[in-house]
Design a protein around this motif. Sequence first.
Motif, PDB file in Angstrom:
ATOM      1  N   ILE A  55       6.642  20.581 -11.121  1.00 49.37           N
ATOM      2  CA  ILE A  55       8.187  20.549 -10.784  1.00 49.37           C
ATOM      3  C   ILE A  55       8.836  19.598 -11.557  1.00 49.37           C
ATOM      4  CG2 ILE A  55       9.574  19.529  -8.924  1.00 49.37           C
ATOM      5  CD1 ILE A  55       7.428  20.449  -7.009  1.00 49.37           C
ATOM      6  N   GLY A  56       7.971  18.650 -12.186  1.00 43.32           N
ATOM      7  CA  GLY A  56       8.746  17.516 -13.149  1.00 43.32           C
ATOM      8  C   GLY A  56       9.389  16.383 -12.731  1.00 43.32           C
ATOM      9  N   VAL A  57       9.090  15.838 -11.391  1.00 47.46           N
ATOM     10  CA  VAL A  57       9.897  14.915 -10.590  1.00 47.46           C
ATOM     11  C   VAL A  57      10.235  13.713 -11.837  1.00 47.46           C
ATOM     12  CG1 VAL A  57       9.727  13.199  -8.967  1.00 47.46           C
ATOM     13  CG2 VAL A  57       9.315  15.487  -8.392  1.00 47.46           C
ATOM     14  N   HIS A  58       9.062  13.247 -12.316  1.00 48.62           N
ATOM     15  CA  HIS A  58       9.164  12.017 -13.166  1.00 48.62           C
ATOM     16  C   HIS A  58       9.606  12.284 -14.439  1.00 48.62           C
ATOM     17  CE1 HIS A  58       7.949   7.920 -14.717  1.00 48.62           C
ATOM     18  NE2 HIS A  58       7.981   7.624 -13.380  1.00 48.62           N
ATOM     19  N   ARG A  59       9.370  13.607 -15.009  1.00 46.42           N
ATOM     20  CA  ARG A  59      10.237  13.609 -16.314  1.00 46.42           C
ATOM     21  C   ARG A  59      11.678  13.663 -15.726  1.00 46.42           C
ATOM     22  NH1 ARG A  59       6.205  17.689 -16.179  1.00 46.42           N
ATOM     23  NH2 ARG A  59       7.985  19.508 -15.672  1.00 46.42           N
ATOM     24  N   GLY A  82       1.115  -1.201  -0.051  1.00 50.00           N
ATOM     25  CA  GLY A  82       0.077   0.065  -0.028  1.00 50.00           C
ATOM     26  C   GLY A  82       0.932   1.066   0.186  1.00 50.00           C
ATOM     27  N   GLN A  83       1.939   1.170   0.753  1.00 50.83           N
ATOM     28  CA  GLN A  83       2.848   2.352   0.961  1.00 50.83           C
ATOM     29  C   GLN A  83       3.386   2.754  -0.434  1.00 50.83           C
ATOM     30  OE1 GLN A  83       6.243   1.778   3.096  1.00 50.83           O
ATOM     31  NE2 GLN A  83       6.710   3.894   3.751  1.00 50.83           N
ATOM     32  N   LEU A  84       3.789   1.554  -1.152  1.00 55.21           N
ATOM     33  CA  LEU A  84       4.281   1.812  -2.492  1.00 55.21           C
ATOM     34  C   LEU A  84       3.454   2.216  -3.339  1.00 55.21           C
ATOM     35  CD1 LEU A  84       6.728  -1.651  -2.599  1.00 55.21           C
ATOM     36  CD2 LEU A  84       7.424   0.812  -2.304  1.00 55.21           C
ATOM     37  N   GLU A  85       2.215   1.727  -3.362  1.00 56.51           N
ATOM     38  CA  GLU A  85       1.203   2.172  -4.515  1.00 56.51           C
ATOM     39  C   GLU A  85       1.224   3.835  -4.378  1.00 56.51           C
ATOM     40  OE1 GLU A  85      -1.422   2.436  -7.461  1.00 56.51           O
ATOM     41  OE2 GLU A  85      -0.465   0.413  -6.555  1.00 56.51           O
ATOM     42  N   VAL A  86       1.035   4.108  -3.041  1.00 59.40           N
ATOM     43  CA  VAL A  86       0.919   5.776  -2.899  1.00 59.40           C
ATOM     44  C   VAL A  86       2.106   6.460  -3.249  1.00 59.40           C
ATOM     45  CG1 VAL A  86       0.839   7.695  -1.183  1.00 59.40           C
ATOM     46  CG2 VAL A  86      -0.699   5.579  -0.841  1.00 59.40           C
ATOM     47  N   THR A  87       3.175   5.919  -2.776  1.00 56.63           N
ATOM     48  CA  THR A  87       4.548   6.502  -3.431  1.00 56.63           C
ATOM     49  C   THR A  87       4.605   6.567  -4.954  1.00 56.63           C
ATOM     50  OG1 THR A  87       5.715   5.731  -1.649  1.00 56.63           O
ATOM     51  CG2 THR A  87       7.196   6.280  -3.588  1.00 56.63           C
ATOM     52  N   HIS A  88       4.057   5.563  -5.659  1.00 59.01           N
ATOM     53  CA  HIS A  88       4.319   5.427  -7.125  1.00 59.01           C
ATOM     54  C   HIS A  88       3.305   6.682  -7.635  1.00 59.01           C
ATOM     55  CE1 HIS A  88       3.041   3.840 -11.110  1.00 59.01           C
ATOM     56  NE2 HIS A  88       4.235   3.250 -11.202  1.00 59.01           N
ATOM     57  N   ARG A  89       2.235   6.725  -7.124  1.00 58.88           N
ATOM     58  CA  ARG A  89       1.332   7.754  -7.584  1.00 58.88           C
ATOM     59  C   ARG A  89       1.619   9.072  -7.217  1.00 58.88           C
ATOM     60  NH1 ARG A  89      -3.451   6.159  -9.696  1.00 58.88           N
ATOM     61  NH2 ARG A  89      -3.650   3.470  -9.685  1.00 58.88           N
ATOM     62  N   LEU A  90       2.249   9.231  -6.031  1.00 56.43           N
ATOM     63  CA  LEU A  90       2.570  10.452  -5.690  1.00 56.43           C
ATOM     64  C   LEU A  90       3.659  11.006  -6.774  1.00 56.43           C
ATOM     65  CD1 LEU A  90       2.537  12.866  -3.676  1.00 56.43           C
ATOM     66  CD2 LEU A  90       4.139  11.562  -2.351  1.00 56.43           C
ATOM     67  N   ALA A  91       4.664  10.058  -7.001  1.00 58.86           N
ATOM     68  CA  ALA A  91       5.772  10.677  -7.836  1.00 58.86           C
ATOM     69  C   ALA A  91       5.472  10.668  -9.220  1.00 58.86           C
ATOM     70  CB  ALA A  91       6.991   9.438  -7.737  1.00 58.86           C
ATOM     71  N   PHE A 134      11.349   8.707  -7.049  1.00 57.33           N
ATOM     72  CA  PHE A 134      10.937   8.774  -5.564  1.00 57.33           C
ATOM     73  C   PHE A 134      12.161   9.538  -4.585  1.00 57.33           C
ATOM     74  CE2 PHE A 134      10.663   6.132  -1.482  1.00 57.33           C
ATOM     75  CZ  PHE A 134      10.160   7.144  -0.654  1.00 57.33           C
ATOM     76  N   GLY A 135      13.445   9.265  -5.495  1.00 58.97           N
ATOM     77  CA  GLY A 135      14.484  10.023  -4.904  1.00 58.97           C
ATOM     78  C   GLY A 135      14.440  11.222  -5.196  1.00 58.97           C
ATOM     79  N   ALA A 188      11.869   2.013   1.863  1.00 54.79           N
ATOM     80  CA  ALA A 188      10.737   1.340   0.925  1.00 54.79           C
ATOM     81  C   ALA A 188      10.689   2.032  -0.171  1.00 54.79           C
ATOM     82  CB  ALA A 188       9.319   1.102   1.881  1.00 54.79           C
ATOM     83  N   GLY A 189      11.099   1.434  -1.326  1.00 53.81           N
ATOM     84  CA  GLY A 189      10.985   2.249  -2.608  1.00 53.81           C
ATOM     85  C   GLY A 189      12.244   2.370  -3.375  1.00 53.81           C
ATOM     86  N   ILE A 190      13.428   2.309  -2.357  1.00 59.63           N
ATOM     87  CA  ILE A 190      14.712   2.435  -3.163  1.00 59.63           C
ATOM     88  C   ILE A 190      15.654   1.436  -2.581  1.00 59.63           C
ATOM     89  CG2 ILE A 190      16.745   4.039  -3.101  1.00 59.63           C
ATOM     90  CD1 ILE A 190      14.741   6.346  -2.443  1.00 59.63           C
ATOM     91  N   PRO A 191      16.416   0.752  -3.498  1.00 53.96           N
ATOM     92  CA  PRO A 191      17.244  -0.316  -3.196  1.00 53.96           C
ATOM     93  C   PRO A 191      18.533   0.396  -2.550  1.00 53.96           C
ATOM     94  CG  PRO A 191      17.431  -0.040  -5.454  1.00 53.96           C
ATOM     95  CD  PRO A 191      16.496   0.952  -4.922  1.00 53.96           C
ATOM     96  N   ALA A 192      18.623   0.667  -1.441  1.00 52.16           N
ATOM     97  CA  ALA A 192      19.627   1.419  -0.757  1.00 52.16           C
ATOM     98  C   ALA A 192      19.355   1.334   0.804  1.00 52.16           C
ATOM     99  CB  ALA A 192      20.051   2.895  -1.269  1.00 52.16           C
ATOM    100  N   PHE A 193      20.445   1.561   1.615  1.00 49.98           N
ATOM    101  CA  PHE A 193      20.495   1.439   2.743  1.00 49.98           C
ATOM    102  C   PHE A 193      20.881   2.708   3.342  1.00 49.98           C
ATOM    103  CE2 PHE A 193      20.620  -3.029   1.967  1.00 49.98           C
ATOM    104  CZ  PHE A 193      20.020  -3.658   3.165  1.00 49.98           C
ATOM    105  N   ILE A 194      19.975   3.320   4.128  1.00 46.56           N
ATOM    106  CA  ILE A 194      20.101   5.094   4.381  1.00 46.56           C
ATOM    107  C   ILE A 194      21.104   5.055   5.664  1.00 46.56           C
ATOM    108  CG2 ILE A 194      18.025   5.157   6.027  1.00 46.56           C
ATOM    109  CD1 ILE A 194      17.594   7.940   5.066  1.00 46.56           C
ATOM    110  N   THR A 195      21.157   4.065   6.502  1.00 50.49           N
ATOM    111  CA  THR A 195      22.212   3.638   7.491  1.00 50.49           C
ATOM    112  C   THR A 195      22.608   2.272   7.772  1.00 50.49           C
ATOM    113  OG1 THR A 195      22.787   4.279   9.682  1.00 50.49           O
ATOM    114  CG2 THR A 195      20.269   3.993   9.270  1.00 50.49           C
TER     115      THR A 195
END
Length: 812
Positions: free
Chosen positions: A112-116, A81-90, A173-174, A298-305
């Motif tokens: 702003i043109g985030v996805h572009r 569900g979180q990923l769905e909202v993130t996807h639609r927001l971005a 998303f980033g 959640a939404g990025i393949p990275a470790f923030i810490t």
Amino acid sequence: MSRRLLGRDQPYYSGSVNFAQLAMAGMLGRRHSSYDGHYRVGCRRNVKLRRDGVGVAYVDAQDEADAWFGLGFCHGQDRAGQLEVTHRLARGLLAEVLGRPGLPIDRAVRMIGVHRAAQAQLPTLDADTRDQLAAYTAGINAALECPELPRSHEHALLRCRPSRWEPADVVAFGLLMCCFLPSNWDVELARLIILTRDGAEAVQAVDPTWRSDLPLTDPPGAPAGVASELFVARDLEALRQFLGDSGGSNAWAVQAHKSGTGRPILANDPHLPAALPNLGYLARVKCPAFTVAGITIAGIPAFITGHNGHAAWGSTSAQVDNADLFLEELSEDGRRVRQGDTWVSCQEHVEQIPVKGAPPEPLRVIRTPRGTVVARAGDSDASIFEPVPTLGRANALSFAATWLDRRPTRSLLGFHHVKSFDEFRAVCAKSAGCSYSLIYADSLSIGWVLAAEVPKRKSGYGSVPLAGWLENVGWEGVVPSDRLPWSRNPVAGFVCCANNKPVADDATGVFLGHDFLDGFRQRRISEQLAQRSDWTLEGMAGLQMDVQSLPFADVRDVLLALPADTPEALRALELLRAWDGRVSSDSIGASVYELFVGALNRKVCQTKAPNSYLYASGKGVMKLIPGTCLNSRRASFVTRLIREQPVGYFEAWPPVMLDALTEAITTLSERFGPAPEAWAWGKIRQLTLRHRFGDKKPLDQIFNIGPLPGYGDGTTVNQAGFEFWEPLRHSTVTAHLRSTIDIGNWGASRFVLLGGQSGNPLSPHYGDLVPFYQRGEGVPVHWEDSEVSRHTVATITLSPGVHQRPAASEVL
């Protein structure tokens, strides 16, 4: 009673019955996901996914691609569900499921043109980074499309099928995080509002510049000193010449000789709104090429810490000024823009925004030589701001940001491979994303790196929007990364950063900005780290929980010397005299002090900027974000005024301060009753962990957690954002996750989320980490294979092969 986690000592399930949750379970099902089983999906070879008792995910794969695929599957399974909202927001697709209420956000994100920008940046990424994103999104999609896994409650409530993720969505998303992390482009507009409503003198009177006595990041704890330029004044003068008179985070590390373990220790607690599900997700990912453990996004393949068995890292927002607004003059039809004494054509296109239950909504996107137009006078739908101030001939605002440019990014996406500080710096140099202050530690070194892209401005200091059509206004590329500051093994024996000013203005010759957050957290951390040479993980966790108010210490003697002239003021001073300065949940003195500084700040801003005092106090100007960084520097501003009591504000300062003290007690009595025990800070400003669906009843009883006892303010190490324009409103900005990492003894490291691993509100792992968080504790992300096996409670095996979800497998 239907609330959960009512207090620190109560268990997650308090024994009460949540009828709203029972009703949802009856209507939509509990939708619990199975963590045991064998699923045939799109991986290359078998992948093992294990969970421990609190839901931490352990991914074991036979190559790098399957490792990221496995992490994506875990994110998709636990956070669909979180990923769905993130996807639609971005992508600007919220209105497609929410109807017209989603249009303002969709318009803003598309303007702003985030996805572009993400689509343009994707081909510039290194091949291995593109492979990483492709494998990760394939894993997300495999979980979302797996017929054996239930759809989320969010999908059921929105009555939509899961959206398919693509690599560009991760990049978008980033970039969206860059937009929401503290920066100064909204502050530029706030200053413009103050200027247009109250004049240039008002801007200079209420704008909180960085206090010279507050510390830098490098050298650790050194005072910033006087600014080399009056940046805001210089930019205001440039505006006058054009117009005439119309006038998130803490991170630190200590070297081995300052550690009680004989090994370096790193601590990190990024600050973001306390949302549910938490943005963080605990995991260990292992393959022959690397092993990495810690907190992913959640939404990025990275470790923030986290750490990779060789090195550890933590991240904070650097507050570097990497974005600007420009005043523009558009022709009446918006097809041309002024450039010097002539007109040039704009780039433009029309996007169709799908709207649930209505025809698509057209959005005209206009781009000038400076950037995309994000506000037009007289057209609120074509603006991400509210209100939209304009000056002179200008009738629009355009927006430019380094993170929107077509350049590659790496940074967080590459930390899992680094084994030395030099490698860490090299990865940080490949960043076109957010501006980060990053802390690093390995067995030999600790260090700090400013990872950002800083624009080369032709003129000005980015404090207010300047006239974009002037020849000497705009950007000329970015500053090379090798000119940005960094530090390794400083003499002090520690490094730390807390969204503060990184270095002195003349340290590098690079203008980094001037809208940094207050330096009180940095001062407190620096002072505490300097005092001890026996730091442990427990000590670090205790420092993360610190709520000592340094601003109060700055002004305590001045306040207690005031001659009380009302019973309320006398009572306020008595409570402040007995207060130990800790902004703790049970403190009454903290409540008096916080309401006092809020009232005094309002009086100052109303006096100097009567028509714009809310914006001067830090009220937001964007439809997406409720506050600006002006709010985050009010504490140092107000305490400086209390100490210096400069002329030109009031006839005399003591009566005004006494009035503010009287107001504080009156507010407490009228709002919370006469009994002082009801005035405790944790009672009058509580914290609720909110889900995006939790703003409406009865969904709030299903998706939200709390209210929890409040604590801290914007200046305490255990940060809990304080909004000066509305002191009793909890901004919810706080440490949404924490880590303490023991370099070399990796299994002893501890991590925690303000929430839980699952995004399902009916799961036991939706909020089971909150009690750990409240106690200042964490849970291990087990490092050794033997420990992972010993604590495994469920195992999924993924095998090659693809199943598609049947078209109508369940009721939406």
